[in-house]
Design an enzyme around this catalytic site. Structure first.
Site, PDB file in Angstrom:
ATOM      1  N   ASP A   1       0.709  -1.096  -0.095  1.00 40.27           N
ATOM      2  CA  ASP A   1       0.010   0.165   0.091  1.00 40.27           C
ATOM      3  C   ASP A   1       0.862   1.285   0.062  1.00 40.27           C
ATOM      4  O   ASP A   1       1.670   1.373   0.723  1.00 40.27           O
ATOM      5  CB  ASP A   1      -0.827  -0.002   1.206  1.00 40.27           C
ATOM      6  CG  ASP A   1      -1.789  -1.035   1.423  1.00 40.27           C
ATOM      7  OD1 ASP A   1      -1.912  -2.049  -0.017  1.00 40.27           O
ATOM      8  OD2 ASP A   1      -2.767  -1.133   2.183  1.00 40.27           O
TER       9      ASP A   1
ATOM     10  N   ASP B   1     -15.070  -3.693  -1.446  1.00 37.41           N
ATOM     11  CA  ASP B   1     -14.839  -3.554  -0.063  1.00 37.41           C
ATOM     12  C   ASP B   1     -16.108  -3.382   0.719  1.00 37.41           C
ATOM     13  O   ASP B   1     -16.986  -2.424   0.423  1.00 37.41           O
ATOM     14  CB  ASP B   1     -13.962  -2.289   0.242  1.00 37.41           C
ATOM     15  CG  ASP B   1     -12.682  -2.322  -0.879  1.00 37.41           C
ATOM     16  OD1 ASP B   1     -12.257  -3.438  -0.877  1.00 37.41           O
ATOM     17  OD2 ASP B   1     -12.161  -1.523  -1.240  1.00 37.41           O
TER      18      ASP B   1
END
Length: 246
Positions: A8, A130
């Site tokens: 990330d 998500d």
């Protein structure tokens, strides 16, 4: 089952968020490309990269870092974060990214993403769905880097792709991401039961190799892990042993 290491990127650095909160970050490296080289030495086939800045703003500012990782690695790169136009998809595929991960636009404009799947191939697109669980247990989708609740159930979104089924769906339980709380096996079992042909990628909460084994036992095809690898909770030898025991 495939183990997919995750990188990330936020402000040019390799970080992890806690439960999707951009204000609760842990920095692991000022050199994400170096982390990419480390992960490339693992017995894996893929690397998952998230441009967190792009996911939040829709403007990708980490292009050079991502391109560097893609050019240095022999693994299949899948990239998410701020990919919201056909031009974004075409550009990333042209510089060596194997699959583009599409989140917000997959929820708001499924007809557009269906066009991309038809043009570039369904294998080139990953739907990033998500979720946060509602009080009734229904998985509700979030968008824009987990900062906005759509109110749309996961099942309704997947129904929009019935005519051209996606090959890959990445599902993250946001409440477990970066929290080292264990993966939501109940959620993934429900998805597999409804969509057995789906190449599901489970994400969020993986603590150790035992969690990976549990996901494999319920039939998950692939699982993403970042923090457990970065913290050394899953070792290089465990990744290799896991692959050999498949």
């Amino acid at each position: 089952m495939k183990i997919i290491p995750a990188i990330d990127i936020k402000d040019g650095r390799c970080v992890r968020l806690f439960k999707g909160d951009f204000e609760q970050t842990t920095e692991y490296s000022a050199d994400p490309a170096a982390v990419g080289r480390r992960f490339s030495k693992l017995d894996v086939q893929d690397i998952h990269i998230v441009d967190l800045d792009g996911a939040k703003s829709g403007t990708q500012s980490n292009h050079e870092i991502v391109s560097s990782i893609a050019s240095e690695s022999d693994l299949d790169i899948q990239l998410g974060g701020g990919i919201r136009t056909r031009e974004d998809v075409a550009q990333w595929l042209s510089v060596g990214v194997r699959r583009c991960v599409v989140g917000s636009v997959a929820i708001s404009s499924p007809s557009l993403v269906l066009e991309w799947m038809q043009e570039f191939g369904a294998d080139s697109i990953v739907l990033a769905l998500d979720v946060k669980l509602g009080s009734d247990g229904i998985p509700l989708l979030t968008t824009h880097g987990w900062t906005q609740d759509s109110g749309l159930p996961l099942w309704d979104c997947l129904t929009a792709y019935d005519n051209v089924p996606p090959q890959h769906v990445l599902c993250t339980d946001v409440a477990r991401d970066g929290a080292m709380a264990g993966p939501n096996t109940e959620l993934y079992s429900r998805i597999i039961e409804r969509y057995p042909a789906l190449q599901l990628q489970a994400s969020g909460g993986v603590r150790n190799i035992e969690d990976m084994q549990q996901l494999r036992e319920i039939g998950v095809p692939a699982a993403i892990t970042g923090r457990a690898l970065l913290d050394g909770k899953i070792t290089e030898n465990e990744v290799a042993s896991f692959r050999q025991s498949a």
